[in-house]
Design a protein around this motif. Structure first.
Motif, mmCIF file in Angstrom:
data_model
loop_
_atom_site.group_PDB
_atom_site.id
_atom_site.type_symbol
_atom_site.label_atom_id
_atom_site.label_comp_id
_atom_site.label_asym_id
_atom_site.label_seq_id
_atom_site.Cartn_x
_atom_site.Cartn_y
_atom_site.Cartn_z
ATOM 1 N N ASP A 10 43.537 42.544 58.014
ATOM 2 C CA ASP A 10 44.750 43.203 57.556
ATOM 3 C C ASP A 10 44.560 43.606 56.098
ATOM 4 O O ASP A 10 44.989 42.919 55.183
ATOM 5 N N SER A 11 43.889 44.748 55.890
ATOM 6 C CA SER A 11 43.489 45.068 54.517
ATOM 7 C C SER A 11 44.682 45.392 53.627
ATOM 8 O O SER A 11 44.627 45.182 52.418
ATOM 9 N N VAL A 12 45.769 45.873 54.208
ATOM 10 C CA VAL A 12 46.946 46.183 53.396
ATOM 11 C C VAL A 12 47.521 44.897 52.807
ATOM 12 O O VAL A 12 47.784 44.792 51.601
ATOM 13 N N LEU A 13 47.666 43.902 53.660
ATOM 14 C CA LEU A 13 48.199 42.613 53.212
ATOM 15 C C LEU A 13 47.277 41.988 52.169
ATOM 16 O O LEU A 13 47.719 41.518 51.114
ATOM 17 N N VAL A 14 45.967 42.004 52.455
ATOM 18 C CA VAL A 14 45.007 41.386 51.540
ATOM 19 C C VAL A 14 45.046 42.075 50.185
ATOM 20 O O VAL A 14 45.104 41.440 49.144
ATOM 21 N N ARG A 15 45.072 43.406 50.224
ATOM 22 C CA ARG A 15 45.074 44.156 48.972
ATOM 23 C C ARG A 15 46.315 43.817 48.142
ATOM 24 O O ARG A 15 46.236 43.630 46.931
ATOM 25 N N LYS A 16 47.447 43.726 48.819
ATOM 26 C CA LYS A 16 48.702 43.448 48.115
ATOM 27 C C LYS A 16 48.602 42.073 47.427
ATOM 28 O O LYS A 16 48.936 41.924 46.252
ATOM 29 N N MET A 17 48.082 41.100 48.160
ATOM 30 C CA MET A 17 48.005 39.758 47.591
ATOM 31 C C MET A 17 46.980 39.690 46.464
ATOM 32 O O MET A 17 47.175 38.974 45.484
ATOM 33 N N ILE A 18 45.890 40.448 46.613
ATOM 34 C CA ILE A 18 44.874 40.459 45.555
ATOM 35 C C ILE A 18 45.469 41.033 44.277
ATOM 36 O O ILE A 18 45.297 40.481 43.183
ATOM 37 N N GLU A 19 46.208 42.127 44.429
ATOM 38 C CA GLU A 19 46.765 42.756 43.231
ATOM 39 C C GLU A 19 47.773 41.847 42.551
ATOM 40 O O GLU A 19 47.812 41.764 41.326
ATOM 41 N N GLU A 20 48.577 41.142 43.348
ATOM 42 C CA GLU A 20 49.555 40.211 42.762
ATOM 43 C C GLU A 20 48.843 39.125 41.969
ATOM 44 O O GLU A 20 49.183 38.816 40.831
ATOM 45 N N SER A 21 47.819 38.557 42.621
ATOM 46 C CA SER A 21 47.106 37.451 41.990
ATOM 47 C C SER A 21 46.369 37.909 40.733
ATOM 48 O O SER A 21 46.369 37.226 39.701
ATOM 49 N N ALA A 22 45.757 39.083 40.806
ATOM 50 C CA ALA A 22 45.018 39.601 39.651
ATOM 51 C C ALA A 22 45.974 39.910 38.511
ATOM 52 O O ALA A 22 45.670 39.651 37.334
#
Lengths: 358, 439
Positions: free
Chosen positions: B412-424
């Motif tokens: 689920d690349s959309v979900l992963v990307r969203k979480m990565i951006e939040e964390s970063a």
């Protein structure tokens, strides 16, 4: 002849009670400190600061902490790395959550948090002794890293439990280069080592040694066992906590709870044993032996193979390094079971008579 | 006793003398020096020996077959970290000054060491490449310009596994009401997939139960008793070291089908399955790369390196980790090649290599030309996306070897990307970093 203290008359109590009563010792310590403060920054490279001197100093401080507990107060502990972790994480959290707190105060509070945890895990020492106590402190070693990973608040909800230390700034001066960090660590370690040297000959220190040598006798002459043991745990953990904070803030920058594992506790215990149980100097020698010798061996072995052009299978040097290092540990323990500090003491005795040993 | 003492003094003096006359090991001038912080001894020595074996074998092959990269020969030195953070830092510091152009790029192969040198690498301008471990949120290159979690990260793996399970169940819709257990190594590493799996469970409507296994994980009776009572449809194995093999054996004991177990890539090498014996047959694992010798590049290495007796341990050739090490070396070499396009055909510095990695593009055709065929997914790195692929592929253990069980797939690349951006973004705020792409 070099080391003879004849002619050094003490005419006051202050002179008699000073930390280094022999002039030569005083001069040597001052010269060493001056060299470390001024000389080393002039000649050493970044590699020396970050890879050799910093870990050496940080581990010396942790070893000193354990030596206070094990060497002076006679309480065997395997929780050193856990107390370091408490210090590191507490300092990080104070820095993060208390706005405008000076970093040195954070280090101090980190040490105090570790001291509090140390006292808690020191409570079993009132009932159990020796190896059984070591097993009890092992609980700290397993519980604390687990807790730090489990409760994500400690790492500010980092997904993996890793903390990244904030920049070290004291009164507007940023300790951001290796040499500045080294100087900061050096000053803290030097002050704390001198404090420890002073402490172990104070009333508290003498009480520790009395308890170590025979606790029943100590209690008969009026030493409160409970207080003495818990103070030993508190002071020792304080030192370990500050060492942990320096480990995180000055040395590595980012630490994970898993880094403070049993392996590290054992390493620090070995530093105490090899350096000399119950010796301040021994803490430094032991830390140097365990941290630096493997690096030295590896560098020598790599260069020897490079020079002679022998093609060795990959990994051979690492294995050989471990074998040689292990052999050296056994060798030193056979030759001098009381540690490297004892070797130095023997050397001093020899120097006293030199060049006319009877 | 006297002789002992004298030997001792002699020994100490000898060591000191040796230390003072250390020759500065000069790297051959004009070569592209690659510093390797590796491990072949210590608790994970077996894993390291395979990975770094593949790594150095590939470098040797490039020198033998092509005479280096565009005529610039490669040279390298390996420093033993024993998977120990403090030794890793020492190695990093030692390697970084060995050559005028720095150590090219560092593959720490340990999450702990990655964290320990993360800040130093930024100051020293040395790129870090972390294949399938390390900081997941470093995929956001705007906050982490120097870190490259190339291929996939843990969250890609977790969502990929969920997708794979969904496909096996006949579509993601069928996951609703299914029960999935995450059996994880109780450490920072094991907790890494929790947030994405929880989000996935909510989204797709499956029941998720997370069961920790304390380190090292060689005793799992109680965990598997829990699993048997819970009767899940699938078990996700987030294991490490001895834990993975033990999980497979205990699963066999309690009668849980191995065909319903999916591991991540650290629980999916021959080291895990061979140790588990026949209990591992049928077990699936997500992988970053395919195993096996059936790729032209492996043949090249066998012909040009092993045939001349210059290789490492021939038994490791073609294993999952050996192939991954080779892939890691290939990415380094290709980054150098890319950097040379811009900066000229000479040894390139860390800063130039960083540009090379960030602009690396290896499509299927290029992979084929390199001899990797389908061992790796197509890779396209950008400042936005330092992962470059995010794809995983599933393999099944047949009892003797890993066999591909799916095509390259994306979770689920959309979900992963969203979480990565939040964390970063959180990390950037904590460290006072202004996110942005270097021009």
């Amino acid at each position: 002849m070099l080391y003879r203290e004849s002619g050094q008359f003490k005419t006051s109590y202050a002179a008699d009670q000073q930390l280094f009563p022999i002039l030569q010792d005083r001069a040597a310590v001052l010269a060493l400190l001056a060299f470390a403060l001024v000389g080393v920054p002039l000649v050493a490279t970044d590699y020396w600061f970050t890879a050799i001197l910093m870990p050496f100093l940080v581990f010396s401080l942790a070893t000193l902490g354990l030596n206070i507990l094990t060497g002076y107060a006679g309480q065997l502990s395997l929780g050193t790395a856990a107390f370091m972790a408490v210090g590191a994480v507490a300092a990080y959290n104070f820095q993060l959550r208390v706005p405008g707190i000076p970093i040195l105060v954070s280090f101090m509070l980190g040490g105090l948090s570790a001291a509090a945890v140390g006292v808690l895990f020191g409570l079993p020492s009132l009932r159990i002794k020796g190896f059984y106590l070591a097993v009890a402190t092992l609980a700290a070693q397993f519980f604390i890293p687990w807790l730090l990973v489990k409760v994500s608040w400690f790492s500010n909800h980092s997904a993996s439990g890793v903390i990244t230390a904030q920049p070290v700034v004291i009164a507007g001066f940023a300790f951001d280069t290796p040499v500045r960090k080294y100087l900061l660590v050096l000053v803290i370690v030097a002050v704390m080592a001198l404090a420890a040297k002073n402490m172990v000959r104070s009333r508290v220190g003498r009480a520790w040694m009395a308890v170590r040598d025979m606790d029943v006798a100590a209690s008969v002459i009026g030493i409160r066992i409970m207080q003495t043991k818990l103070i030993a745990f508190a002071v020792s953990s304080f030192y370990c906590g500050v060492a942990g904070a320096l480990y995180a803030f000055a040395y590595l920058g980012s630490v994970e709870p898993d880094g403070f594992n049993l392996d590290l506790s054992f390493r620090i215990l070995f530093m105490v044993i090899i350096g000399g149980v119950g010796s301040i100097l021994g803490s430094f020698l032991g830390a140097a032996f365990i941290t630096l010798l493997p690096i030295l061996l590896e560098v020598i072995l790599t260069d020897v193979t490079a020079m002679t052009g022998i093609a060795l299978p990959p990994g051979f040097i690492s294995m050989a390094q471990l074998v040689v290092f292990g052999a050296l540990i056994i060798f030193f323990l056979i030759v001098e079971p009381h540690g490297l500090a004892r070797l130095w003491q023997i050397g001093k005795e020899k120097l006293r008579l030199w060049p006319f040993p009877h | 006793m006297q002789t002992w003492k004298r030997t001792l003094i002699g020994l100490v003096a000898g060591l000191a003398a040796a230390a003072s006359t250390l020759p500065a090991s000069a790297q051959q001038a004009g070569t592209q020096f690659i510093g390797i912080t590796g491990y072949r001894v210590g608790p994970y020595g077996a894993n390291g020996a395979a990975f770094f074996g593949g790594f150095t074998d590939y470098l040797a092959m490039i020198n033998e077959r092509d005479g280096g990269v565009n005529g610039v020969k490669l040279s390298w030195e390996e420093c033993e970290t024993e998977y120990n953070n403090a030794k890793g830092v020492e190695c990093y510091e030692r390697l970084k000054t060995k050559s005028a152009t720095g150590p090219t790029a560092i593959h720490p192969m340990s999450t702990g060491i990655t964290y320990a040198i993360l800040d130093k690498a930024v100051t020293d301008k040395i790129p870090l490449i972390t294949l399938g471990y390390g900081r997941t949120d470093a995929t956001d290159g705007r906050v982490f310009p120097w870190v490259f979690p190339i291929l996939s990260n843990y969250w890609d793996a977790a969502t990929g596994i969920v997708k794979f399970i969904g496909e096996k169940e006949g579509g993601a819709a069928n996951l609703k009401g299914k029960k999935i257990v995450l059996l994880y190594h109780d450490s920072a590493y094991g907790k890494e997939p929790h947030p994405v799996l929880e989000a996935e469970a909510k989204k797709l409507g499956f029941e998720l139960k997370m069961i920790p296994v304390p380190h090292p994980g060689n005793e799992q009776q109680s965990q598997w008793l829990q699993i048997r009572q819970y009767q899940p449809n699938w078990v996700i194995l987030w294991g490490w070291g001895v834990m993975s093999a033990t999980a497979l054996q205990t699963a066999q004991k309690v009668g849980f089908p191995r065909e319903k177990m999916v591991g991540n890539w650290w629980a999916g090498s021959e080291i895990d399955t061979v140790a588990a014996g026949p209990a591992a047959t049928g077990y699936y694992a997500a992988s970053l790369n395919l195993a096996g010798k059936g790729f032209p590049v492996v043949k090249d290495i066998e012909d040009k390196v092993y045939a001349k007796g210059k290789g490492g341990d021939a038994k490791l050739v073609g294993t999952v980790l050996w192939n991954r090490g080779m892939a890691a070396a290939m990415i380094t070499v290709e980054a150098v090649r890319k950097a040379q396009e811009k900066y000229g055909k000479k040894p390139v510095s860390g800063e130039q290599v960083r540009w090379g990695i960030e602009n690396l593009k290896l499509d299927a055709g290029r992979m084929k030309a390199l001899g990797f065929n389908t061992m790796l997914p197509p890779l396209e790195v950008s400042c936005q996306d330092h992962g470059g692929s995010g794809q995983v592929r599933f393999q099944q253990w047949t009892g003797t070897e890993w066999k591909s069980a799916s095509d390259w797939m994306r979770g689920d690349s959309v979900l992963v990307r969203k979480m990565i951006e939040e964390s970063a973004a959180k990390y950037a705020a904590e460290k006072g970093i202004k996110p942005g792409c270097a021009s």
